[in-house]
Design an enzyme around this catalytic site. Structure first.
Site, PDB file in Angstrom:
ATOM      1  N   GLU A  34       3.853  10.700  -1.743  1.00  0.00           N
ATOM      2  CA  GLU A  34       4.876  11.726  -1.556  1.00  0.00           C
ATOM      3  C   GLU A  34       4.728  12.432  -0.205  1.00  0.00           C
ATOM      4  O   GLU A  34       5.723  12.812   0.402  1.00  0.00           O
ATOM      5  CB  GLU A  34       4.854  12.727  -2.718  1.00  0.00           C
ATOM      6  CG  GLU A  34       5.271  12.116  -4.056  1.00  0.00           C
ATOM      7  CD  GLU A  34       6.717  11.591  -4.080  1.00  0.00           C
ATOM      8  OE1 GLU A  34       7.554  12.115  -3.333  1.00  0.00           O
ATOM      9  OE2 GLU A  34       6.981  10.645  -4.843  1.00  0.00           O
ATOM     10  N   CYS A 200      31.187  12.647 -11.171  1.00  0.00           N
ATOM     11  CA  CYS A 200      30.940  13.411  -9.943  1.00  0.00           C
ATOM     12  C   CYS A 200      32.079  14.390  -9.684  1.00  0.00           C
ATOM     13  O   CYS A 200      33.249  14.004  -9.559  1.00  0.00           O
ATOM     14  CB  CYS A 200      30.800  12.452  -8.768  1.00  0.00           C
ATOM     15  SG  CYS A 200      30.637  13.284  -7.181  1.00  0.00           S
TER      16      CYS A 200
END
Ligand code: ADE
Length: 288
Positions: A34, A200
């Site tokens: 990460e 969406c």
């Protein structure tokens, strides 16, 4: 919310990318990946992550290897101050956490180089927490698909935390990364094939301008031209330092600016201030 969760998780089960840092639940390996993914593309991290975790399979082994070795192993990932921070984090984990990456947010955030998004990534991916991870791609997706308006950083974080399906933080967050990268792109979003197209909010409204994703805090990082930039000279200087120390008289040439010693000197001073480099006798510059 239930429909959105089901759509995301369903698509993810079938299409989520198989990436090496998704095959482990080892908190150190996840932290390493990460930190790399903070500012480096998946393609480039793919090429360098395996050898890095093979060289430093635990925080203690990374801490013991020393800063210079870790910075050298970071070659190709860019933004080398992250290597310094990761090494400092490894030292803190070795010395203050008995060698184990902590799982509490407060302790994760206290580690060098770990911000809100990396801390939550470790919580969700290593420890299975229901934390919502917001990076620039996810903030843009939430602004478009869910909020249909520009979001502040804090606003995006609130949406992200509220949406995580309980117990599915791992799948949810990994899938949002893939939807952000594959469909909900900053420029040229691919709404047609996007699995979220029917849900969406921005798409359903007909993609009106202004694009809510473009005005969302932290989603546009105009990254000026690389050629001719300080970053370019800095990269050249760090590459030279990885091979060998550079004499004071050679710093300008190593940075690629033989006729601008002042600029090279400023970049060298920044490397020293950040702990990446040290000055030896007669001003020789070396990796710290
Ligand atoms: N960007 C940040 N974390 C990521 C992950 N785990 N997979 C893909 N892209 C990412």
């Amino acid at each position: 919310v239930a429909g959105l969760r089901a759509t995301v998780l369903g698509w993810g089960d079938a299409h989520r990318r198989d990436l090496p840092w998704r095959r482990t639940r080892d908190p150190w390996c996840i932290l390493v990946s990460e930190v790399m993914l903070q500012q480096t593309s998946v393609a480039r991290v793919l090429a360098l992550y395996p050898s890095f975790v093979a060289a430093y399979p635990s925080p203690a082994e990374c801490a013991d290897a020393g800063r210079a070795a870790v910075v050298r192993s970071w070659a190709g990932l860019g933004y080398n101050r992250r290597a310094v921070a990761l090494h400092r984090a490894a030292v803190a984990i070795r010395d203050e956490h008995a060698g184990r990456v902590p799982s509490a947010r407060r302790e994760l955030l206290a580690l060098p180089g770990v911000g809100a998004s990396t801390a939550r990534a470790v919580e969700a991916f290593a420890f299975g927490a229901d934390a919502g991870i917001v990076d620039t791609n996810v903030a843009r997706l939430l602004a478009r698909a869910v909020a249909a308006r520009p979001l502040t950083r804090a606003g995006a974080q609130e949406f992200a935390d509220a949406l995580v399906p309980p117990g599915r933080g791992w799948e949810w967050n990994q899938t949002l990364f893939d939807l952000g990268a594959g469909f909900c792109r900053a420029t040229g979003p691919r709404c047609g094939p996007c699995p979220l197209r029917r849900r969406c909010a921005w798409r359903r409204a007909g993609n009106p301008e202004p694009d809510p994703g473009r005005h969302t805090a932290g989603t546009t990082r105009p990254q000026g031209r690389f050629a001719g930039s300080d970053r370019q000279g800095r990269g050249r200087l760090v590459a030279a330092l990885r091979r060998a120390p550079v004499a004071a008289s050679g710093v300008a040439a190593a940075a690629g600016w033989p006729d601008d010693a002042g600029r090279a000197e400023r970049v060298a001073a920044a490397l020293v201030a950040e702990g990446l480099a040290v000055r030896g006798p007669a001003g020789t510059l070396a990796l710290a």
